[in-house]
Design a protein around this motif. Structure first.
Motif, PDB file in Angstrom:
ATOM      1  N   VAL A  15       0.822  -1.213   0.000  1.00  0.00           N
ATOM      2  CA  VAL A  15       0.000   0.000   0.000  1.00  0.00           C
ATOM      3  C   VAL A  15       0.854   1.260   0.000  1.00  0.00           C
ATOM      4  CG1 VAL A  15      -1.711   1.334   1.287  1.00  0.00           C
ATOM      5  CG2 VAL A  15      -1.943  -1.147   1.091  1.00  0.00           C
ATOM      6  N   VAL A  16       1.813   1.338   0.903  1.00  0.00           N
ATOM      7  CA  VAL A  16       2.624   2.550   1.008  1.00  0.00           C
ATOM      8  C   VAL A  16       3.428   2.815  -0.266  1.00  0.00           C
ATOM      9  CG1 VAL A  16       4.500   3.658   2.273  1.00  0.00           C
ATOM     10  CG2 VAL A  16       2.710   2.440   3.528  1.00  0.00           C
ATOM     11  N   ILE A  73      -2.972   4.676  -7.036  1.00  0.00           N
ATOM     12  CA  ILE A  73      -3.660   5.118  -5.814  1.00  0.00           C
ATOM     13  C   ILE A  73      -4.959   4.346  -5.622  1.00  0.00           C
ATOM     14  CG2 ILE A  73      -4.882   7.074  -4.789  1.00  0.00           C
ATOM     15  CD1 ILE A  73      -2.727   8.882  -5.850  1.00  0.00           C
ATOM     16  N   LEU A  74      -5.659   4.050  -6.723  1.00  0.00           N
ATOM     17  CA  LEU A  74      -6.902   3.283  -6.619  1.00  0.00           C
ATOM     18  C   LEU A  74      -6.639   1.886  -6.067  1.00  0.00           C
ATOM     19  CD1 LEU A  74      -9.922   2.981  -7.175  1.00  0.00           C
ATOM     20  CD2 LEU A  74      -9.360   2.275  -9.507  1.00  0.00           C
ATOM     21  N   VAL A  75      -5.626   1.213  -6.592  1.00  0.00           N
ATOM     22  CA  VAL A  75      -5.298  -0.130  -6.111  1.00  0.00           C
ATOM     23  C   VAL A  75      -4.825  -0.070  -4.655  1.00  0.00           C
ATOM     24  CG1 VAL A  75      -3.734  -2.083  -6.408  1.00  0.00           C
ATOM     25  CG2 VAL A  75      -4.774  -1.020  -8.406  1.00  0.00           C
ATOM     26  N   ALA A  81      -8.264  -0.669   2.273  1.00  0.00           N
ATOM     27  CA  ALA A  81      -9.609  -0.949   2.788  1.00  0.00           C
ATOM     28  C   ALA A  81      -9.762  -2.423   3.151  1.00  0.00           C
ATOM     29  CB  ALA A  81     -10.643  -0.552   1.738  1.00  0.00           C
ATOM     30  N   MET A  82      -9.218  -3.310   2.300  1.00  0.00           N
ATOM     31  CA  MET A  82      -9.303  -4.743   2.591  1.00  0.00           C
ATOM     32  C   MET A  82      -8.524  -5.100   3.847  1.00  0.00           C
ATOM     33  SD  MET A  82      -8.880  -6.300  -1.268  1.00  0.00           S
ATOM     34  CE  MET A  82      -8.834  -7.990  -0.684  1.00  0.00           C
ATOM     35  N   THR A  83      -7.377  -4.448   4.041  1.00  0.00           N
ATOM     36  CA  THR A  83      -6.567  -4.732   5.230  1.00  0.00           C
ATOM     37  C   THR A  83      -7.245  -4.244   6.499  1.00  0.00           C
ATOM     38  OG1 THR A  83      -4.540  -4.549   3.918  1.00  0.00           O
ATOM     39  CG2 THR A  83      -4.314  -4.389   6.302  1.00  0.00           C
ATOM     40  N   PHE A 103      -3.101  -4.689 -11.205  1.00  0.00           N
ATOM     41  CA  PHE A 103      -2.438  -3.395 -11.359  1.00  0.00           C
ATOM     42  C   PHE A 103      -1.399  -3.455 -12.465  1.00  0.00           C
ATOM     43  CE2 PHE A 103       1.235  -0.691 -10.034  1.00  0.00           C
ATOM     44  CZ  PHE A 103       0.648   0.532 -10.320  1.00  0.00           C
ATOM     45  N   GLY A 104      -0.590  -4.525 -12.471  1.00  0.00           N
ATOM     46  CA  GLY A 104       0.418  -4.661 -13.518  1.00  0.00           C
ATOM     47  C   GLY A 104      -0.200  -4.752 -14.898  1.00  0.00           C
ATOM     48  N   ALA A 105      -1.273  -5.538 -15.024  1.00  0.00           N
ATOM     49  CA  ALA A 105      -1.949  -5.663 -16.316  1.00  0.00           C
ATOM     50  C   ALA A 105      -2.583  -4.341 -16.726  1.00  0.00           C
ATOM     51  CB  ALA A 105      -3.004  -6.764 -16.242  1.00  0.00           C
ATOM     52  N   LEU A 106      -3.058  -3.581 -15.751  1.00  0.00           N
ATOM     53  CA  LEU A 106      -3.658  -2.286 -16.050  1.00  0.00           C
ATOM     54  C   LEU A 106      -2.610  -1.327 -16.609  1.00  0.00           C
ATOM     55  CD1 LEU A 106      -6.124  -0.434 -15.966  1.00  0.00           C
ATOM     56  CD2 LEU A 106      -5.538   0.143 -13.599  1.00  0.00           C
ATOM     57  N   LEU A 107      -1.408  -1.335 -16.036  1.00  0.00           N
ATOM     58  CA  LEU A 107      -0.335  -0.495 -16.557  1.00  0.00           C
ATOM     59  C   LEU A 107       0.027  -0.903 -17.987  1.00  0.00           C
ATOM     60  CD1 LEU A 107       2.119  -0.100 -13.535  1.00  0.00           C
ATOM     61  CD2 LEU A 107       0.344   1.460 -14.327  1.00  0.00           C
TER      62      LEU A 107
END
Length: 300
Positions: A15-16, A73-75, A81-83, A103-107
């Motif tokens: 996350v960070v 930021i969305l991911v 939130a899940m954590t 996320f990787g596939a989105l990029l």
């Protein structure tokens, strides 16, 4: 006394960094910083910058960076939130890897999407190659086949897990192997389809220098798309191998090794041959090794 537990390390590992990357990409960069982007791109592709090419490099880097920043930021927000809502303060491993791979596939998809957008501003005249260009002029066959292989193996591995353990299909862990595999397959189809269309439809270019610069940009984006498919496909296989039932442990180990091989192969392919070198060989054979491109160096 009020007691509370710190979130699991997954919060800090994923996350960070994602939030920091997103903020960096969205942060307004100075004119000098953007100019350095253009100069670095020009050095990598051996092309003299003109005002038009400089603007194209900066504009497209900014747009791509902003889209990627929003995605990061969305991911990160979803993972946070899940954590925080998890009873034990941890993200289940399958969901975590699904988010990371998504996320990787989105990029990868962002880069492929940029292939469909005009790179240079439209002009009254347009320069073009003497023959029609093809996707093979921008992406080496080995990298295209590695992406196709990764997608096919991801789908086969996900189906294999379902066949070995039919009950897992209805569980969260089972879906977390099928969904990433489907994402990789979709990314492979999108990279191939978009790359073919981009190669078959030349964009505006007023002279040979702009045409070369356009080829360099197209080669870089297309290569990143296929490399991304191979990289994320290898990661999906590595994760899927851990989900294979214990009675097929050997199959799981082989699956993980194949995934690792795909990731290493994709990295070595790109490191061994920079994107522009392949395209120079295919479309600009008159240019010598290390020769910079300028109005005096090339003609149509």
């Amino acid at each position: 006394m009020i007691e509370f537990e710190l979130p699991d390390l997954g919060m800090w590992i994923f996350v960070v960094p994602l939030t920091a990357i997103g903020c960096f990409l969205l942060w307004p960069h100075s004119r000098q910083r953007r100019q350095k982007w253009a100069e670095q791109w020009a050095r990598q592709n051996l092309v003299r910058l003109t005002p038009e090419i400089n603007d194209a490099v900066v504009t497209n880097a900014t747009i791509t960076g902003r889209v990627a920043g929003v995605a990061a930021i969305l991911v990160a927000a979803i993972e946070a939130a899940m954590t925080l809502t998890s009873p034990d303060g941890d993200i289940p491993t399958p969901q975590l890897w699904t988010l990371v791979i998504s996320f990787g596939a989105l990029l990868t998809g962002v880069g492929v999407w940029r292939l469909q957008s005009p790179w240079l501003r439209p002009s009254a005249t347009r320069a073009a190659h003497l023959r029609s260009t093809r996707l093979s002029d921008y992406v080496p066959p080995s990298l295209r086949w590695s992406a196709r292989t990764a997608a096919a193996l991801c789908l086969a591995a996900a189906v294999g897990v379902a066949l070995l353990d039919p009950a897992s299909v209805t569980t969260t862990a089972g879906l977390s192997t099928l969904i990433p595999a489907g994402i990789v397959v979709a990314a492979a189809i999108m990279a191939e389809w978009s790359g073919r269309i981009a190669a078959a439809h030349p964009q505006p270019a007023r002279d040979a220098v702009e045409l070369y610069a356009q080829d360099a940009w197209r080669a870089g984006i297309a290569r990143q798309g296929f490399q991304g498919v191979a990289m994320w496909g290898g990661l999906v296989l590595g994760f899927t191998g851990t989900q294979i039932p214990g009675h097929a442990q050997l199959v799981g180990t082989i699956t993980q090794l194949i995934g690792l091989s795909l990731m290493i192969g994709a990295t070595l392919t790109t490191a061994a041959l920079p994107p522009i070198e392949w395209t120079r060989k295919r479309l600009w054979p008159s240019l010598g090794p290390g020769e910079w491109v300028s109005a005096q160096a090339v003609t149509l």
